[in-house]
Design a protein around this motif. Structure first.
Motif, PDB file in Angstrom:
ATOM      1  N   VAL A   9       0.870  -1.183   0.000  1.00 12.50           N
ATOM      2  CA  VAL A   9       0.000   0.000   0.000  1.00 12.50           C
ATOM      3  C   VAL A   9       0.904   1.230   0.000  1.00 12.50           C
ATOM      4  O   VAL A   9       1.859   1.294   0.782  1.00 12.50           O
ATOM      5  CB  VAL A   9      -0.929   0.009   1.231  1.00 12.50           C
ATOM      6  CG1 VAL A   9      -1.813   1.251   1.222  1.00 12.50           C
ATOM      7  CG2 VAL A   9      -1.786  -1.249   1.264  1.00 12.50           C
ATOM      8  N   GLN A  60       0.050   0.417 -13.423  1.00 14.44           N
ATOM      9  CA  GLN A  60      -1.380   0.716 -13.534  1.00 14.44           C
ATOM     10  C   GLN A  60      -1.884   1.573 -12.375  1.00 14.44           C
ATOM     11  O   GLN A  60      -2.800   2.389 -12.545  1.00 14.44           O
ATOM     12  CB  GLN A  60      -2.208  -0.565 -13.657  1.00 14.44           C
ATOM     13  CG  GLN A  60      -2.027  -1.578 -12.559  1.00 14.44           C
ATOM     14  CD  GLN A  60      -0.998  -2.645 -12.919  1.00 14.44           C
ATOM     15  OE1 GLN A  60       0.030  -2.337 -13.526  1.00 14.44           O
ATOM     16  NE2 GLN A  60      -1.303  -3.889 -12.556  1.00 14.44           N
ATOM     17  N   ASP A  61      -1.296   1.409 -11.190  1.00 17.41           N
ATOM     18  CA  ASP A  61      -1.673   2.265 -10.057  1.00 17.41           C
ATOM     19  C   ASP A  61      -1.244   3.710 -10.299  1.00 17.41           C
ATOM     20  O   ASP A  61      -1.995   4.652  -9.998  1.00 17.41           O
ATOM     21  CB  ASP A  61      -1.032   1.752  -8.766  1.00 17.41           C
ATOM     22  CG  ASP A  61      -1.679   0.478  -8.258  1.00 17.41           C
ATOM     23  OD1 ASP A  61      -2.728   0.077  -8.817  1.00 17.41           O
ATOM     24  OD2 ASP A  61      -1.149  -0.126  -7.309  1.00 17.41           O
ATOM     25  N   TRP A  87      -3.550   5.253 -12.918  1.00 16.46           N
ATOM     26  CA  TRP A  87      -4.863   5.553 -12.342  1.00 16.46           C
ATOM     27  C   TRP A  87      -4.805   6.818 -11.504  1.00 16.46           C
ATOM     28  O   TRP A  87      -5.682   7.680 -11.608  1.00 16.46           O
ATOM     29  CB  TRP A  87      -5.324   4.376 -11.488  1.00 16.46           C
ATOM     30  CG  TRP A  87      -6.704   4.546 -10.910  1.00 16.46           C
ATOM     31  CD1 TRP A  87      -7.879   4.154 -11.469  1.00 16.46           C
ATOM     32  CD2 TRP A  87      -7.036   5.168  -9.651  1.00 16.46           C
ATOM     33  NE1 TRP A  87      -8.937   4.497 -10.649  1.00 16.46           N
ATOM     34  CE2 TRP A  87      -8.451   5.121  -9.536  1.00 16.46           C
ATOM     35  CE3 TRP A  87      -6.300   5.757  -8.636  1.00 16.46           C
ATOM     36  CZ2 TRP A  87      -9.128   5.635  -8.429  1.00 16.46           C
ATOM     37  CZ3 TRP A  87      -6.972   6.283  -7.536  1.00 16.46           C
ATOM     38  CH2 TRP A  87      -8.372   6.220  -7.421  1.00 16.46           C
ATOM     39  N   HIS A 137      -9.317   3.957  -2.258  1.00 16.48           N
ATOM     40  CA  HIS A 137      -9.164   3.038  -3.398  1.00 16.48           C
ATOM     41  C   HIS A 137      -7.928   2.166  -3.214  1.00 16.48           C
ATOM     42  O   HIS A 137      -7.993   0.939  -3.361  1.00 16.48           O
ATOM     43  CB  HIS A 137      -9.066   3.842  -4.698  1.00 16.48           C
ATOM     44  CG  HIS A 137      -8.531   3.068  -5.862  1.00 16.48           C
ATOM     45  ND1 HIS A 137      -9.319   2.233  -6.626  1.00 16.48           N
ATOM     46  CD2 HIS A 137      -7.276   2.991  -6.381  1.00 16.48           C
ATOM     47  CE1 HIS A 137      -8.580   1.673  -7.568  1.00 16.48           C
ATOM     48  NE2 HIS A 137      -7.336   2.116  -7.450  1.00 16.48           N
ATOM     49  N   PHE A 138      -6.792   2.786  -2.879  1.00  9.95           N
ATOM     50  CA  PHE A 138      -5.566   2.009  -2.713  1.00  9.95           C
ATOM     51  C   PHE A 138      -5.613   1.142  -1.459  1.00  9.95           C
ATOM     52  O   PHE A 138      -5.070   0.028  -1.437  1.00  9.95           O
ATOM     53  CB  PHE A 138      -4.347   2.936  -2.686  1.00  9.95           C
ATOM     54  CG  PHE A 138      -4.005   3.505  -4.028  1.00  9.95           C
ATOM     55  CD1 PHE A 138      -3.599   2.689  -5.063  1.00  9.95           C
ATOM     56  CD2 PHE A 138      -4.096   4.865  -4.268  1.00  9.95           C
ATOM     57  CE1 PHE A 138      -3.298   3.204  -6.310  1.00  9.95           C
ATOM     58  CE2 PHE A 138      -3.795   5.398  -5.512  1.00  9.95           C
ATOM     59  CZ  PHE A 138      -3.396   4.561  -6.538  1.00  9.95           C
ATOM     60  N   ASN A 155      -8.289  -0.313  -0.150  1.00 12.39           N
ATOM     61  CA  ASN A 155      -9.141  -1.468  -0.428  1.00 12.39           C
ATOM     62  C   ASN A 155      -8.518  -2.407  -1.453  1.00 12.39           C
ATOM     63  O   ASN A 155      -8.627  -3.632  -1.338  1.00 12.39           O
ATOM     64  CB  ASN A 155     -10.513  -0.994  -0.916  1.00 12.39           C
ATOM     65  CG  ASN A 155     -11.284  -0.244   0.156  1.00 12.39           C
ATOM     66  OD1 ASN A 155     -11.150  -0.534   1.342  1.00 12.39           O
ATOM     67  ND2 ASN A 155     -12.092   0.729  -0.246  1.00 12.39           N
ATOM     68  N   GLN A 156      -7.856  -1.840  -2.451  1.00  5.84           N
ATOM     69  CA  GLN A 156      -7.291  -2.658  -3.522  1.00  5.84           C
ATOM     70  C   GLN A 156      -6.058  -3.444  -3.089  1.00  5.84           C
ATOM     71  O   GLN A 156      -5.868  -4.604  -3.490  1.00  5.84           O
ATOM     72  CB  GLN A 156      -6.936  -1.758  -4.715  1.00  5.84           C
ATOM     73  CG  GLN A 156      -6.176  -2.468  -5.837  1.00  5.84           C
ATOM     74  CD  GLN A 156      -5.737  -1.513  -6.912  1.00  5.84           C
ATOM     75  OE1 GLN A 156      -6.483  -1.228  -7.841  1.00  5.84           O
ATOM     76  NE2 GLN A 156      -4.513  -0.989  -6.789  1.00  5.84           N
ATOM     77  N   ASN A 157      -5.204  -2.844  -2.257  1.00  6.34           N
ATOM     78  CA  ASN A 157      -3.876  -3.412  -1.997  1.00  6.34           C
ATOM     79  C   ASN A 157      -3.707  -4.034  -0.622  1.00  6.34           C
ATOM     80  O   ASN A 157      -2.687  -4.669  -0.358  1.00  6.34           O
ATOM     81  CB  ASN A 157      -2.800  -2.335  -2.191  1.00  6.34           C
ATOM     82  CG  ASN A 157      -2.687  -1.863  -3.631  1.00  6.34           C
ATOM     83  OD1 ASN A 157      -3.542  -2.144  -4.451  1.00  6.34           O
ATOM     84  ND2 ASN A 157      -1.630  -1.124  -3.931  1.00  6.34           N
ATOM     85  N   ARG A 158      -4.647  -3.862   0.277  1.00  2.00           N
ATOM     86  CA  ARG A 158      -4.453  -4.262   1.672  1.00  2.00           C
ATOM     87  C   ARG A 158      -4.195  -5.752   1.843  1.00  2.00           C
ATOM     88  O   ARG A 158      -3.500  -6.157   2.781  1.00  2.00           O
ATOM     89  CB  ARG A 158      -5.639  -3.828   2.527  1.00  2.00           C
ATOM     90  CG  ARG A 158      -6.952  -4.505   2.180  1.00  2.00           C
ATOM     91  CD  ARG A 158      -8.135  -3.826   2.863  1.00  2.00           C
ATOM     92  NE  ARG A 158      -8.052  -3.890   4.312  1.00  2.00           N
ATOM     93  CZ  ARG A 158      -8.787  -3.136   5.127  1.00  2.00           C
ATOM     94  NH1 ARG A 158      -9.634  -2.244   4.613  1.00  2.00           N
ATOM     95  NH2 ARG A 158      -8.685  -3.259   6.424  1.00  2.00           N
TER      96      ARG A 158
END
Length: 304
Positions: free
Chosen positions: A106, A139-140, A143, A218-219, A221-224
């Protein structure tokens, strides 16, 4: 706020206090475990603020969301920066955020939005938001930059290229010859020419401030849940060390806070809970760490 309302310091201050409230609530909800503690403080020279910190959350290991509204006699250093030769009073308000996650997957994030007034009649807006991933993921980064470009373009299509380049120059560690992260946008001394222009600039600052919570949650939730091991944790500590070097040596906000006798704990709440320095550390050829370092440079065009 109505379209004909004057953008006074009180209007801006009220927005910043509400922004702090909304961001803290969004981060607590996304973290799911950590909560913010609040320290209200007063500055001896005038004004004060609210420092909110989170420690040992499910995602956020250490985070700070600070609000301040301070005023008083401008220091000689501030007067020199503004090319002023006579004593003057200043007023400054803003929200400043730095979040250090538990997981090296993260990213670290920083945002600051601020407003200054001088008794000479000058006033201006400033701010910025930048992302510091421990491992750069294309891609992160795309975005993140696309999100910021959309906000900028809705206000002025010259903003993103200008403020993106400004961020590359500002969030740069000269003694390492590397950027702090993948950049973002940075702007300062946006001085209004009239009331309509002031309202427009304030609207842009609001858009940047309002973008923070959706971007970082967003980050979170996506990466945790992404897996990592001891190698990644050790790399995280080294990257945090770079963060410390920038904040203590080069960051103008840190210098301003210390020069104006701000609250030290609030100024330094951006420091990570732990960091590391290894003498003459070298990355392995072909590693993700080597690739990350290769992308920590100015001029990377993330929005294609």
């Amino acid at each position: 706020m109505t379209s004909d309302q004057l953008i006074t310091r009180d209007v801006v201050t009220a927005y910043f206090t509400d922004l702090q409230d909304r961001i803290c609530l969004a981060l607590e909800n996304a973290d799911g475990y950590g909560t913010f503690r609040e320290d209200s403080w007063e500055r001896p020279g005038g004004g004060g603020g609210r420092s909110r910190t989170m420690a040992n959350g499910a995602v956020i290991e250490k985070g700070g969301v600070g609000f301040s509204a301070v005023h008083g006699e401008a220091t000689e250093a501030t007067l020199r920066t503004l090319n002023l030769t006579t004593p003057a009073e200043f007023f400054a308000t803003g929200v400043s955020i730095v979040l250090h996650p538990n997981s090296p997957m993260v990213p670290i994030i920083h945002m600051n939005v601020r407003y200054f007034e001088m008794s000479t009649g000058q006033c201006w807006f400033g701010g910025g938001i930048d992302l510091t991933p421990h491992y750069v993921v294309d891609q992160d980064s795309v975005w993140f930059h696309q999100y910021l470009k959309t906000i900028c373009d809705q206000n002025d299509q010259t903003y993103y290229p200008t403020f993106k380049n400004w961020a590359d120059d500002y969030f740069f560690i000269p003694h390492r010859q590397e950027t702090r992260g993948v950049g973002g946008i940075f702007f300062d001394y946006l001085k209004p020419t009239d009331e309509a222009h002031k309202a427009s600039l304030f609207g842009f600052v609001q858009a940047v401030g309002n973008a923070f919570a959706p971007i970082y949650t967003h980050f979170m939730n996506q990466n945790r849940a992404l897996p990592f091991g001891e190698r990644e944790k050790q790399w995280q500590l080294l990257r945090r060390g770079r963060y410390v070097e920038f904040n203590l040596v080069w960051d103008r906000g840190t210098k301003f806070g210390l020069e104006t006798n701000g609250r030290t704990e609030s100024i330094l709440m951006s420091m990570p809970p732990q960091a590391n320095w290894i003498y003459d550390f070298r990355t392995e050829a072909g590693s993700q760490e080597e690739r990350t370092l290769s992308l920590l440079r100015k001029g990377v065009d993330w929005v294609r």
